[in-house]
Design an enzyme around this catalytic site. Sequence first.
Site, PDB file in Angstrom:
ATOM      1  N   ASP A 133      27.285  32.650  36.629  1.00  0.00           N
ATOM      2  CA  ASP A 133      27.104  31.227  36.890  1.00  0.00           C
ATOM      3  C   ASP A 133      28.297  30.589  36.191  1.00  0.00           C
ATOM      4  OD1 ASP A 133      26.527  28.472  36.580  1.00  0.00           O
ATOM      5  OD2 ASP A 133      24.459  28.901  37.121  1.00  0.00           O
ATOM      6  N   HIS A 134      29.266  30.136  36.964  1.00  0.00           N
ATOM      7  CA  HIS A 134      30.540  29.771  36.314  1.00  0.00           C
ATOM      8  C   HIS A 134      30.370  28.590  35.353  1.00  0.00           C
ATOM      9  CE1 HIS A 134      30.977  26.757  39.564  1.00  0.00           C
ATOM     10  NE2 HIS A 134      31.861  26.154  38.798  1.00  0.00           N
ATOM     11  N   ASP A 173      22.378  24.998  46.252  1.00  0.00           N
ATOM     12  CA  ASP A 173      23.786  25.224  45.890  1.00  0.00           C
ATOM     13  C   ASP A 173      24.062  24.864  44.431  1.00  0.00           C
ATOM     14  OD1 ASP A 173      26.538  25.784  46.410  1.00  0.00           O
ATOM     15  OD2 ASP A 173      26.943  23.632  46.593  1.00  0.00           O
ATOM     16  N   HIS A 219      23.455  26.149  38.493  1.00  0.00           N
ATOM     17  CA  HIS A 219      24.190  25.429  37.445  1.00  0.00           C
ATOM     18  C   HIS A 219      23.307  24.444  36.672  1.00  0.00           C
ATOM     19  CE1 HIS A 219      27.340  27.261  39.648  1.00  0.00           C
ATOM     20  NE2 HIS A 219      27.525  26.306  40.542  1.00  0.00           N
TER      21      HIS A 219
HETATM   22  C1  BG6 Z   1      29.782  25.823  43.311  1.00  0.00           C
HETATM   23  C2  BG6 Z   1      29.180  25.172  44.527  1.00  0.00           C
HETATM   24  O1  BG6 Z   1      28.896  26.760  42.778  1.00  0.00           O
HETATM   25  O2  BG6 Z   1      30.079  24.842  42.336  1.00  0.00           O
HETATM   26  C3  BG6 Z   1      30.103  24.102  45.074  1.00  0.00           C
HETATM   27  O3  BG6 Z   1      28.936  26.144  45.540  1.00  0.00           O
HETATM   28  C4  BG6 Z   1      30.501  23.129  43.998  1.00  0.00           C
HETATM   29  O4  BG6 Z   1      29.487  23.411  46.162  1.00  0.00           O
HETATM   30  C5  BG6 Z   1      31.010  23.866  42.766  1.00  0.00           C
HETATM   31  O5  BG6 Z   1      31.501  22.277  44.521  1.00  0.00           O
HETATM   32  C6  BG6 Z   1      31.221  22.898  41.622  1.00  0.00           C
HETATM   33  O6  BG6 Z   1      31.864  23.539  40.560  1.00  0.00           O
HETATM   34  P1  BG6 Z   1      32.743  22.704  39.536  1.00  0.00           P
HETATM   35  O7  BG6 Z   1      33.153  23.705  38.508  1.00  0.00           O
HETATM   36  O8  BG6 Z   1      33.885  22.132  40.307  1.00  0.00           O
HETATM   37  O9  BG6 Z   1      31.844  21.632  38.997  1.00  0.00           O
END
Ligand code: BG6
Length: 486
Positions: free
Chosen positions: A174-175, A232, A237
């Site tokens: 989960d980035h 999503d 997140h």
């Molecule tokens: C991803 C989603 O996991 O996270 C995207 O699939 C989203 O839809 C993105 O835009 C958002 O990541 P960050 O790091 O730009 O907030």
Amino acid sequence: MPTESAGCLLLFGATGDLAQRMLLPSLYGLDADGLLPPGLRIVATGRRSDDDAGFRASTAAALERFVPAENLHADHKARFLSRFSYVAADVSSSADFGRLAHAVGAAERGLAIFLSTAPSLFGATIAGLAGAGLAGPGVRLALEKPLGTDLASSRAINDAVAAVFPEQRTFRIDHYLGKETVQNLLVLRFGNAMFEPLWNSTRIQHVQITVAETVGLEGRTGFYDGAGALRDMVQNHMLQLLSLVAMEPPAQFGAAAVRDEKVKVLRSLRPIGRAEASACSVIGQYGAGAVAGSPVPAYADELGSGSTTETFVALKAHIDNWRWKGVPFYLRTGKRLPVRQSEIFIRFKGVPHSIFASRGAPVQPNKLVIRLQPQENIRLLMMAKQPGLSREGLRLREMPLDLGMPNAFSDARRRIAYERLIVDLLEGDPTLFVRRDEVEAQWEWIDAIRDGWAAVGMTPKPYAAGTWGPSAAIALTERDGVSWHE
Ligand code: BG6
């Protein structure tokens, strides 16, 4: 606990969008800072037919495009590219896995595998890895989302993985957990003695978590329209952020202790089902509008057809345990909102009695704002006396106490979230990865919400691109006398 560093990284989906935009630039950043194991070889694979030279050239082009020019240095770049070899592979072909195994060499010396491919390919890929002897004890597997579309499909993926890779060698990404401020949240809570005594329903009135994006569909028609904002963004997140805010203090900063505490929170989420759907959730879909002064089309126009997929969701959640009894957690996320802004907002209760009221000086409750994006920043809003003398009485003002990351730590380069996660994968530290029981608890809560929406026939309300979602999202908090923090 960290184990031995991997000697080889095998990257599936190496020609894909995530690899180009995030993974290759992250690997480059780590290499430039000397943070990759010195002899690390990277075997890249994808369906595109290419050779080492071709793949290195396309990687160089991706770096030019996605790494800020001031961070790109010719000598670093050449050394970095020399780590790569490329093997074109079709994951249904055992012959191709044989060629991959040959390129990887002795997997027992420590192999990290990163699957950045469509989940529909996970099953075949994992079977291919096992068949080619690339799943032994020295091999770790990282999986990028989406891990399923509901609890049942997520279990099926987890079962397929577990048949070959034990949980301690499975690294679910989960980035958001790689973002600096997200990790800082743990330090703020557990590296300082002053917050923890206040971190409960006695002192906190409510919590808000907002992840606002200005982007729209970004060409991801097939994927996004089948997912929607709830699956999503909230399923992964936002629920990870919520669990880090709400968890009990873990005994150590280690994979088992941290994840044990997070999963308890996820399991304590009060279900939002059919009976609560209308009162506790709002969904929206953007129409045409303007973002940052530029006109943008409606979701349905970007998609090329009508759709009932939500691009915005707001929820009022509760955690049914002692610490959080009666404290609402308001969550909202959406595409095509006015600004890109992600934050956790903690609203403390006011003072029990204001001694300044008789002097005409209102006292605001304290607030803590943990900003993840666009700038990382932690701000505590406190009351202070405005300097000076005045016949009318005291003047009080809300003043920020700032822990501004870019200023306080100006020498540290802001890293891509994946950099942290890649290092941890290579070193075998799963603390910032998501355990199976967490993912499944997340899906269980999300599935109930979707079932509730279906049962009451809830469909997205329109909102103009460039606004904060449908007006019902404002009503969701206003009913409780709460305003969204913007
Ligand atoms: C991803 C989603 O996991 O996270 C995207 O699939 C989203 O839809 C993105 O835009 C958002 O990541 P960050 O790091 O730009 O907030």
